[in-house]
Design an enzyme around this catalytic site. Structure first.
Site, PDB file in Angstrom:
ATOM      1  N   ASN A  28      39.148  42.887  36.667  1.00 25.14           N
ATOM      2  CA  ASN A  28      39.313  44.005  35.720  1.00 25.14           C
ATOM      3  C   ASN A  28      40.771  44.244  35.310  1.00 25.14           C
ATOM      4  O   ASN A  28      41.059  44.523  34.151  1.00 25.14           O
ATOM      5  CB  ASN A  28      38.657  45.270  36.262  1.00 25.14           C
ATOM      6  CG  ASN A  28      39.213  45.715  37.584  1.00 25.14           C
ATOM      7  OD1 ASN A  28      39.809  44.940  38.317  1.00 25.14           O
ATOM      8  ND2 ASN A  28      39.033  46.982  37.898  1.00 25.14           N
TER       9      ASN A  28
ATOM     10  N   GLU B 278      40.641  46.933  49.212  1.00 27.37           N
ATOM     11  CA  GLU B 278      40.517  47.920  48.130  1.00 27.37           C
ATOM     12  C   GLU B 278      39.202  47.620  47.429  1.00 27.37           C
ATOM     13  O   GLU B 278      39.107  46.631  46.700  1.00 27.37           O
ATOM     14  CB  GLU B 278      41.685  47.793  47.142  1.00 27.37           C
ATOM     15  CG  GLU B 278      43.035  48.195  47.713  1.00 27.37           C
ATOM     16  CD  GLU B 278      43.180  49.701  47.879  1.00 27.37           C
ATOM     17  OE1 GLU B 278      42.260  50.458  47.489  1.00 27.37           O
ATOM     18  OE2 GLU B 278      44.210  50.121  48.413  1.00 27.37           O
TER      19      GLU B 278
ATOM     20  N   CYS C 237      38.028  50.564  39.121  1.00 25.55           N
ATOM     21  CA  CYS C 237      37.455  50.946  40.417  1.00 25.55           C
ATOM     22  C   CYS C 237      37.369  52.460  40.534  1.00 25.55           C
ATOM     23  O   CYS C 237      36.386  52.997  41.024  1.00 25.55           O
ATOM     24  CB  CYS C 237      38.284  50.361  41.548  1.00 25.55           C
ATOM     25  SG  CYS C 237      40.037  50.722  41.388  1.00 25.55           S
TER      26      CYS C 237
ATOM     27  N   GLU D 125      47.086  50.847  49.267  1.00 21.94           N
ATOM     28  CA  GLU D 125      48.143  50.136  48.560  1.00 21.94           C
ATOM     29  C   GLU D 125      49.078  51.169  47.951  1.00 21.94           C
ATOM     30  O   GLU D 125      48.721  52.330  47.795  1.00 21.94           O
ATOM     31  CB  GLU D 125      47.548  49.242  47.457  1.00 21.94           C
ATOM     32  CG  GLU D 125      46.720  48.100  48.025  1.00 21.94           C
ATOM     33  CD  GLU D 125      46.383  47.027  47.003  1.00 21.94           C
ATOM     34  OE1 GLU D 125      45.676  47.325  46.031  1.00 21.94           O
ATOM     35  OE2 GLU D 125      46.827  45.880  47.194  1.00 21.94           O
TER      36      GLU D 125
HETATM   37  P1  NAD Z   1      34.193  40.433  43.720  1.00 26.25           P
HETATM   38  O1  NAD Z   1      34.145  41.033  45.072  1.00 26.25           O
HETATM   39  O2  NAD Z   1      33.011  39.737  43.207  1.00 26.25           O
HETATM   40  O3  NAD Z   1      35.394  39.398  43.592  1.00 26.25           O
HETATM   41  C1  NAD Z   1      36.714  39.750  43.906  1.00 26.25           C
HETATM   42  C2  NAD Z   1      37.481  38.502  44.315  1.00 26.25           C
HETATM   43  O4  NAD Z   1      36.932  38.006  45.539  1.00 26.25           O
HETATM   44  C3  NAD Z   1      37.399  37.340  43.325  1.00 26.25           C
HETATM   45  O5  NAD Z   1      38.664  36.727  43.261  1.00 26.25           O
HETATM   46  C4  NAD Z   1      36.383  36.421  43.975  1.00 26.25           C
HETATM   47  O6  NAD Z   1      36.518  35.065  43.597  1.00 26.25           O
HETATM   48  C5  NAD Z   1      36.705  36.600  45.435  1.00 26.25           C
HETATM   49  N1  NAD Z   1      35.623  36.264  46.364  1.00 26.25           N
HETATM   50  C6  NAD Z   1      34.297  36.186  46.134  1.00 26.25           C
HETATM   51  N2  NAD Z   1      33.635  35.865  47.258  1.00 26.25           N
HETATM   52  C7  NAD Z   1      34.566  35.737  48.230  1.00 26.25           C
HETATM   53  C8  NAD Z   1      34.496  35.450  49.623  1.00 26.25           C
HETATM   54  N3  NAD Z   1      33.340  35.218  50.244  1.00 26.25           N
HETATM   55  N4  NAD Z   1      35.646  35.434  50.326  1.00 26.25           N
HETATM   56  C9  NAD Z   1      36.829  35.705  49.734  1.00 26.25           C
HETATM   57  N5  NAD Z   1      36.945  35.967  48.413  1.00 26.25           N
HETATM   58  C10 NAD Z   1      35.817  35.991  47.669  1.00 26.25           C
HETATM   59  O7  NAD Z   1      34.620  41.637  42.756  1.00 26.25           O
HETATM   60  P2  NAD Z   1      34.767  41.623  41.168  1.00 26.25           P
HETATM   61  O8  NAD Z   1      33.387  41.644  40.588  1.00 26.25           O
HETATM   62  O9  NAD Z   1      35.734  40.576  40.768  1.00 26.25           O
HETATM   63  O10 NAD Z   1      35.497  43.028  40.914  1.00 26.25           O
HETATM   64  C11 NAD Z   1      34.812  44.226  40.697  1.00 26.25           C
HETATM   65  C12 NAD Z   1      34.869  45.088  41.944  1.00 26.25           C
HETATM   66  O11 NAD Z   1      36.202  45.286  42.359  1.00 26.25           O
HETATM   67  C13 NAD Z   1      34.296  46.472  41.704  1.00 26.25           C
HETATM   68  O12 NAD Z   1      33.488  46.855  42.783  1.00 26.25           O
HETATM   69  C14 NAD Z   1      35.546  47.345  41.658  1.00 26.25           C
HETATM   70  O13 NAD Z   1      35.304  48.686  41.969  1.00 26.25           O
HETATM   71  C15 NAD Z   1      36.419  46.668  42.642  1.00 26.25           C
HETATM   72  N6  NAD Z   1      37.820  47.049  42.431  1.00 26.25           N
HETATM   73  C16 NAD Z   1      38.463  47.827  43.378  1.00 26.25           C
HETATM   74  C17 NAD Z   1      39.771  48.235  43.172  1.00 26.25           C
HETATM   75  C18 NAD Z   1      40.489  49.098  44.170  1.00 26.25           C
HETATM   76  O14 NAD Z   1      41.715  49.143  44.135  1.00 26.25           O
HETATM   77  N7  NAD Z   1      39.807  49.787  45.064  1.00 26.25           N
HETATM   78  C19 NAD Z   1      40.444  47.843  42.014  1.00 26.25           C
HETATM   79  C20 NAD Z   1      39.775  47.067  41.077  1.00 26.25           C
HETATM   80  C21 NAD Z   1      38.458  46.665  41.301  1.00 26.25           C
END
Ligand code: NAD
Length: 467
Positions: free
Chosen positions: A144, A240, A274, A448
């Site tokens: 995002n 996060e 998020c 963070e």
């Molecule tokens: P995701 O969890 O699908 O992917 C995030 C990252 O993790 C990607 O780089 C992905 O390739 C990697 N990944 C996937 N499987 C993995 C594994 N088994 N081990 C290690 N890495 C792995 O999330 P997304 O769909 O990319 O992002 C959306 C989510 O992120 C939403 O839930 C959003 O709320 C959250 N988010 C949180 C924050 C925060 O600061 N709290 C900020 C932005 C987004």
């Protein structure tokens, strides 16, 4: 041949295999990205471990390099922005703003003090509590805000004296790769390595023997896997994760006066934030007025290709997410909610969804209970404030939330009752590099930003000197 390369040990590196990156405004693959092999991951980890030996010793050099990196990102933001827009979907102005913001973050941390405390100094002993870097940090980011969320990790981790291997989401690898290429001119070789690949590359990183810390931003489901993978080696983790932020309107609020801010905080980045507002709780007596004020803004929103002048909201970033938002909206409509405006996908190619305001939403509907992460906002009526607070808190999520009132003190008092990491009063999504950010419950572990975020990239070392 992929248009962007990885950065490993200060070198630009291609991969034997590549994967396609889709432009969400067209739904078509528009570029290729390198698919990092296990051997290349090993090389990146080795480079980061090697660079750590000198990097950790030179605090002044680190501060200078972070300033230069921040300046460079800001100067090149206009050049980098189309790469971000074409893979992420956000309007070009917002892409530029994100990259400038990332530069600002680097420069903020370049000047942040790394605290050392003297906790005892008498005729027996002098005892100092110092902060030492951990070593190599594995950083994994979502799609995002790929550039900004990478900067949230790079800035404190590098200032504290760590080195890094960064992996962006496979949906948005190009802007991070481009950032790595840019910053290799101002950072010593191996200090920041940027690689790209699928989800399995993330799993290889978290189970790799070299990193001492995993800094992860993404979904709750993946966050749990990351924690499990880090556990056998006792790697430190900061997680996060997702949110389902409530916004509670108190009975003295003027809906017309707050609607612009509410709408902006729910629909920023097309709802893919998020800590966006993901459910609005409105008192029954002003319910219709709140719904109509939000719907009026949704009807005016200009949705389109982020590269087109004047567009305010781009497409949803990827097909699975587009399908998920469609499914949650359909579920709500099938269970008695009403789309006052929007409610369906837009015609044509690309992952466009009409900005949607859902009236008649209730707790128990999936779109209220789960994280929608898209341009659809449920509005829920309530009778008593206790009831609203209880419902707002009845969730595993606990990232942030807000309370809105004509009386800011009252809003702040009620906001503090929310079980979440950031409780906003008469605002939402107000962030600053000095302000710690993190979630309660399933929304995360650790924080963070600010000194607190910086300390998460350190170990405590006590230096106890006998007199
Ligand atoms: P995701 O969890 O699908 O992917 C995030 C990252 O993790 C990607 O780089 C992905 O390739 C990697 N990944 C996937 N499987 C993995 C594994 N088994 N081990 C290690 N890495 C792995 O999330 P997304 O769909 O990319 O992002 C959306 C989510 O992120 C939403 O839930 C959003 O709320 C959250 N988010 C949180 C924050 C925060 O600061 N709290 C900020 C932005 C987004």
């Amino acid at each position: 041949m992929a248009e962007q390369t990885m950065t490993i040990g200060g070198e630009s590196v291609a991969a034997d295999r590549e994967f396609g990156v889709v432009n969400p405004a067209t739904g078509q693959v528009h570029a290729q990205a390198p698919d990092c092999s296990r051997e290349q991951l090993d090389a990146a980890m080795k480079a980061a471990a090697g660079a750590w030996r000198d990097w950790r010793k030179d605090e002044a050099g680190r501060r200078k390099a972070l300033h230069e990196a921040g300046d460079l990102l800001m100067a090149k933001a206009g050049e980098l922005a189309p790469t971000l827009t074409m893979e992420q979907g956000k309007p070009i102005g917002e892409a530029t703003f994100e990259i400038v913001g990332a530069g600002y973050w680097l420069k903020y941390f370049a000047d942040l003090e790394i605290p050392t405390e003297v906790i005892r100094d008498d005729d027996q002993a002098r005892v100092e509590v110092r902060r030492r870097p951990l070593g190599v940090v594995a950083a994994i980011t979502p799609w995002n805000y790929p550039v900004m969320l990478a900067a949230w990790k790079i800035a404190p981790a590098l200032l504290a004296g760590n080195t890094m291997v960064l992996k962006p989401s496979p949906y948005t690898p190009l802007s991070s790769l481009a950032m790595g290429t840019l910053l290799k001119d101002v950072l010593p070789a191996g200090v920041l390595n940027v690689i790209s690949g699928g989800d399995e590359l993330g799993a290889w990183m978290t189970s790799h023997p070299v990193p001492r810390k995993i800094s992860f931003t993404g979904s709750v489901a993946t966050g749990k896997k990351v924690a499990q993978s880090a556990a056998p080696d006792l790697k430190r983790v900061t997680l996060e994760l997702g949110g389902n932020d409530p916004a509670i309107l108190l009975d003295d609020v003027d809906p017309g006066a707050v609607a612009d801010k509410l709408f902006a905080a729910a629909f920023q980045n097309n709802g893919q934030v998020c800590s966006a507002i993901k459910r609005v709780y409105a008192p029954e007596r002003m319910y219709d007025e709140v719904v109509e004020a939000l719907a009026a803004r949704a009807r005016e929103a200009k949705v389109g290709d982020g590269m087109t002048e004047g567009v305010q909201y781009g497409p949803i970033n990827n097909k699975p997410q587009f399908e998920r938002v469609s499914e949650l909206v359909a579920d709500a409509l099938g269970n008695g909610a009403r789309a006052v405006t929007g409610g369906r996908a837009m015609d044509g190619p690309g992952y466009f969804f009409e900005p949607t305001i859902l009236a008649g939403a209730r707790d128990g509907m999936r779109i209220v209970d789960e994280e929608q992460f898209g341009p659809a906002l449920p509005v829920i009526g309530y009778r008593t404030l206790d009831e609203a607070l209880e419902r707002a808190n009845a969730t595993h999520f606990g990232l942030s939330g807000s309370v809105w009132s004509a009386d800011a003190d009252r809003a702040a008092e009620v906001a503090a009752e929310l079980e979440c990491g950031t409780a906003w009063a008469n605002t939402h999504l107000a962030l600053h590099p000095g302000q710690p950010f993190g979630g309660f419950k399933h929304s995360g572990v650790g924080v963070e930003n600010g000194t607190w975020g910086l300390l998460g990239f350190t170990e405590i070392q006590v230096v106890h000197r006998a007199r």
